[in-house]
Design an enzyme around this catalytic site. Structure first.
Site, short mmCIF file in Angstrom:
data_model
loop_
_atom_site.label_atom_id
_atom_site.label_comp_id
_atom_site.label_asym_id
_atom_site.label_seq_id
_atom_site.Cartn_x
_atom_site.Cartn_y
_atom_site.Cartn_z
N LYS A 197 42.44 32.82 28.86
CA LYS A 197 41.06 33.05 29.29
C LYS A 197 40.76 34.54 29.15
O LYS A 197 41.25 35.36 29.92
CB LYS A 197 40.83 32.62 30.75
CG LYS A 197 39.32 32.53 31.03
CD LYS A 197 38.91 32.77 32.45
CE LYS A 197 38.83 34.21 32.84
NZ LYS A 197 37.71 34.97 32.24
N GLY A 250 44.72 43.17 34.74
CA GLY A 250 43.40 43.42 35.30
C GLY A 250 43.52 44.19 36.60
O GLY A 250 44.49 44.94 36.81
N SER A 251 42.55 43.98 37.48
CA SER A 251 42.51 44.78 38.70
C SER A 251 43.57 44.32 39.70
O SER A 251 44.01 43.16 39.68
CB SER A 251 41.12 44.65 39.34
OG SER A 251 40.91 43.32 39.75
N THR A 252 43.94 45.23 40.59
CA THR A 252 44.95 44.90 41.60
C THR A 252 44.43 43.79 42.52
O THR A 252 45.19 42.87 42.88
CB THR A 252 45.33 46.16 42.39
OG1 THR A 252 45.99 47.05 41.47
CG2 THR A 252 46.28 45.86 43.53
N THR A 254 42.28 41.27 41.93
CA THR A 254 42.36 39.95 41.30
C THR A 254 43.82 39.56 41.08
O THR A 254 44.20 38.40 41.25
CB THR A 254 41.57 39.94 39.98
OG1 THR A 254 40.22 40.31 40.26
CG2 THR A 254 41.59 38.59 39.32
N GLY A 255 44.65 40.54 40.73
CA GLY A 255 46.07 40.28 40.52
C GLY A 255 46.72 39.71 41.77
O GLY A 255 47.54 38.78 41.70
N CYS A 306 44.36 51.18 31.82
CA CYS A 306 45.08 51.13 33.11
C CYS A 306 45.99 52.32 33.28
O CYS A 306 46.23 52.77 34.41
CB CYS A 306 45.83 49.82 33.25
SG CYS A 306 46.84 49.42 31.83
N GLU A 402 41.00 53.17 41.74
CA GLU A 402 40.93 53.15 40.28
C GLU A 402 39.46 53.14 39.86
O GLU A 402 38.73 52.21 40.18
CB GLU A 402 41.64 51.91 39.74
CG GLU A 402 41.65 51.85 38.23
CD GLU A 402 42.35 50.61 37.68
OE1 GLU A 402 42.06 49.50 38.16
OE2 GLU A 402 43.17 50.76 36.76
P1 NDP Z 1 39.27 41.65 37.06
O1 NDP Z 1 40.66 42.03 37.34
O2 NDP Z 1 38.56 40.86 38.09
O3 NDP Z 1 39.21 40.80 35.68
C1 NDP Z 1 40.26 40.67 34.77
C2 NDP Z 1 40.34 39.22 34.31
O4 NDP Z 1 40.56 38.35 35.43
C3 NDP Z 1 39.06 38.71 33.66
O5 NDP Z 1 39.37 37.79 32.63
C4 NDP Z 1 38.39 38.00 34.81
O6 NDP Z 1 37.42 37.08 34.40
C5 NDP Z 1 39.57 37.34 35.47
N1 NDP Z 1 39.36 36.93 36.84
C6 NDP Z 1 38.50 37.44 37.76
N2 NDP Z 1 38.60 36.78 38.94
C7 NDP Z 1 39.54 35.82 38.77
C8 NDP Z 1 40.10 34.83 39.60
N3 NDP Z 1 39.73 34.67 40.86
N4 NDP Z 1 41.04 34.02 39.09
C9 NDP Z 1 41.47 34.17 37.82
N5 NDP Z 1 40.96 35.07 36.97
C10 NDP Z 1 40.02 35.91 37.43
O7 NDP Z 1 38.49 42.94 36.67
P2 NDP Z 1 36.90 43.21 36.65
O8 NDP Z 1 36.38 42.77 35.36
O9 NDP Z 1 36.24 42.62 37.86
O10 NDP Z 1 36.88 44.79 36.75
C11 NDP Z 1 36.90 45.39 38.03
C12 NDP Z 1 37.82 46.57 38.05
O11 NDP Z 1 39.15 46.15 37.74
C13 NDP Z 1 37.54 47.65 37.04
O12 NDP Z 1 36.55 48.51 37.47
C14 NDP Z 1 38.88 48.33 36.94
O13 NDP Z 1 39.02 49.24 37.99
C15 NDP Z 1 39.85 47.20 37.13
N6 NDP Z 1 40.41 46.72 35.85
C16 NDP Z 1 41.65 47.12 35.55
C17 NDP Z 1 42.22 46.73 34.37
C18 NDP Z 1 43.59 47.19 34.02
O14 NDP Z 1 44.01 47.04 32.88
N7 NDP Z 1 44.33 47.72 34.96
C19 NDP Z 1 41.50 45.90 33.40
C20 NDP Z 1 40.19 45.48 33.84
C21 NDP Z 1 39.69 45.90 35.03
P3 NDP Z 1 35.88 37.56 34.35
O15 NDP Z 1 35.80 38.62 33.33
O16 NDP Z 1 35.16 36.36 33.96
O17 NDP Z 1 35.55 38.05 35.73
#
Ligand code: NDP
Length: 498
Positions: A197, A250-252, A254-255, A306, A402
């Site tokens: 996804k 992704g973000s901490t 959501t992780g 990141c 972040e």
């Molecule tokens: P998220 O971590 O929420 O998104 C990353 C991925 O997770 C996307 O595919 C997202 O889908 C998916 N996702 C979101 N919620 C869920 C869930 N409950 N269950 C499963 N998958 C989910 O990042 P954001 O896009 O909200 O960005 C917010 C902040 O996160 C940024 O400002 C940045 O600080 C940080 N970030 C950090 C990253 C890194 O590499 N460390 C990468 C991206 C973001 P969808 O896009 O549809 O929400």
């Protein structure tokens, strides 16, 4: 939908945009007439360039079942490792040959410079595919001497590493193609099936990649892509009972949610999460290297990395020269759409991310920080001017959280020890850099910095052969390196009496 902007597109990229994006399930695009759609924007203008399917839990179930059936009948995992390797090498060749279409689509949906798309999203990805391909033929177990009493005269025990099953891969929007591959490659190399996804912000190149994988010879059902919102499609994937392993970048926040869901189903999981990465600059550092190093380390991809440098701690004797050098270097960059190869400063990936970064800057300004922004931003698009924040107050949000944008905090320190304490004063621990010519300091401080990767006299460079992942709340597990596949396999002990 299509691209209406001023740049001419590669034919394959334009043709892809002209088709309505679908889901990729069981080796084919599934059109889903009438399905809800999510708009994909060109960050340079805000214009809508495509509408991806907003998958439901039912669509995710279909994709997972397809992946599960493909895993169960062994159409991929039972191939000779050398045959899986050959397919992945073919995928690398195809991506290299069609790279321009991928690079342009990536820049169109994500905003980054076309030069970066060519060099990293395509060029580095090709290297990563070839590296992972090589690992398919290196999967190995161990043999053991046992001390069992009595019984037969001989015991032979050994381990096998077996593919885990269906991998749910969730990718972010900062490097949509490259990071998607970082999730998908170890799964495929290990013999697993995948449901990917991508972020709803950047769903396009993942779909094109899955189609390319089929052309390369990945059997139907082994690599599926569902587009849609994290809260619906992402969540359905993380909780699906037939998913054996989750891999997420992704973000901490959501992780952690994904980790909790994984533990609930006792799924295996790998998390690459956020960073708040320090760069520690000692008084003997070579500013001729530090300044360009931090322009790359802090501002590559608009700071949406990141591992980006975001907190600079510099010993007082170098402070003024460092600030002047960074201000001058940033002032010499040109800003504009990513498809213009002459520009180095490009829009952020989404309006939401632009607004989020802007709110951090507003809060820091209100808290009394001095902010230097050497470049004016265009009127349209999701631009944020690269920003230097001088000695921000310790309670400013951008000191601890972040930001994920082109924002570098610069704080003066009186000693390396003080810098080390500040650098380690974070819940996150993804990466750090140290800038010095003193080998004794380098050897000591690299051991004491709390980060998964520590660079000396550079920042943000990664390689398929170097493990990457976070200390503390920056994640769990490691990507890359010769052990990359171990997190996508289960170790089975076999004990034979004879
Ligand atoms: P998220 O971590 O929420 O998104 C990353 C991925 O997770 C996307 O595919 C997202 O889908 C998916 N996702 C979101 N919620 C869920 C869930 N409950 N269950 C499963 N998958 C989910 O990042 P954001 O896009 O909200 O960005 C917010 C902040 O996160 C940024 O400002 C940045 O600080 C940080 N970030 C950090 C990253 C890194 O590499 N460390 C990468 C991206 C973001 P969808 O896009 O549809 O929400």
């Amino acid at each position: 939908m299509s691209y209406q902007g001023p740049f001419s597109l590669d034919q394959a990229a334009a043709a892809f945009l002209d088709r309505a994006p679908a889901l990729y399930i069981d080796g084919a695009f599934i059109g889903l007439e009438g399905a809800a759609r999510i708009q994909v924007h060109d960050p340079a203008t805000g214009a809508v360039i495509a509408e991806a399917i907003d998958a439901t839990a039912g669509h995710v179930d279909e994709a997972v079942r397809s992946a599960h059936a493909a895993f169960e009948d062994g159409r991929w995992r039972d191939l000779r490792p050398a045959d899986r390797e050959r397919v992945l090498l073919r995928l690398a060749d195809l991506l290299e040959a069609r790279g321009e279409a991928f690079a342009q689509l990536e820049t169109l949906e994500q905003g980054k410079s076309i030069n970066l798309s060519r060099m990293l999203e395509v060029g580095a990805s090709v290297d990563w595919i070839r590296y992972a391909a090589g690992l398919t033929t290196k999967i190995a177990g161990r043999t053991f001497d046992l001390s069992l009493p009595g019984g037969p005269a001989h015991w032979t025990a050994y381990t096998r590493r077996e593919p885990l099953g269906v991998v749910g891969a969730i990718a972010p929007w900062n490097f949509p193609l490259m990071i998607a591959l970082w999730k998908v490659l170890p799964a495929l190399a290990a013999g697993c099936s995948v449901v990917l996804k991508p972020s709803e912000v950047t769903p396009l190149t993942a779909l094109m990649l899955a189609e390319l994988a089929t052309e390369a010879g990945v059997p139907a059902g082994v690599f599926n892509v569902v587009t849609g919102a994290g809260a619906v499609a992402g969540s359905a994937l993380t909780t699906h009972p037939l998913v054996a392993k989750l891999t997420f970048t992704g973000s901490t926040a959501t992780g952690k949610a994904i980790g909790r869901a994984a533990v609930d189903g006792l799924k295996r999981f790998t998390l690459e999460l956020g960073g708040k990465n320090p760069a520690l600059i000692l008084r003997d550092a070579d500013l001729g290297r530090v300044v360009p190093g931090l322009i790359t380390g802090g501002f590559l991809n608009g700071g949406q990395v990141c591992a980006s440098a975001s907190r600079v701690y510099v010993e007082t004797p170098l402070y003024d020269d460092l600030v002047a050098g960074l201000r001058q270097a940033l002032g010499g960059l040109s800003i504009g759409p990513g498809l213009d190869p002459q520009t180095q400063v490009n829009p952020l990936a989404s309006a939401a991310q632009r607004d989020k970064v802007a709110s951090y800057l507003t809060q820091a300004r209100q808290a009394g920080a001095e902010i230097i922004q050497p470049i004016a931003t265009p009127d349209q698009g999701y631009f944020v001017s690269p920003s230097l924040i001088l000695d921000p107050p310790a309670d400013a949000r951008l000191v601890r959280e972040e930001v994920f944008g082109p924002v570098l905090n610069i704080v003066r320190i009186d000693s390396a020890e003080q810098g080390l304490a500040l650098a380690n004063d974070s819940e996150l621990g993804l990466a750090a850099s140290l800038w010095t010519r003193d080998i004794d300091q380098a050897m000591s401080l690299t051991r004491r910095l709390e980060a998964g990767t520590v660079w000396v006299n550079s920042h943000v460079f990664i390689d398929p052969n170097m493990p990457f992942g976070g200390f503390k709340q920056s994640g769990l597990g490691r990507d890359f390196g010769v052990d990359w596949l171990s997190a996508y396999t289960e170790e089975k002990s076999i004990c034979i009496a004879h």
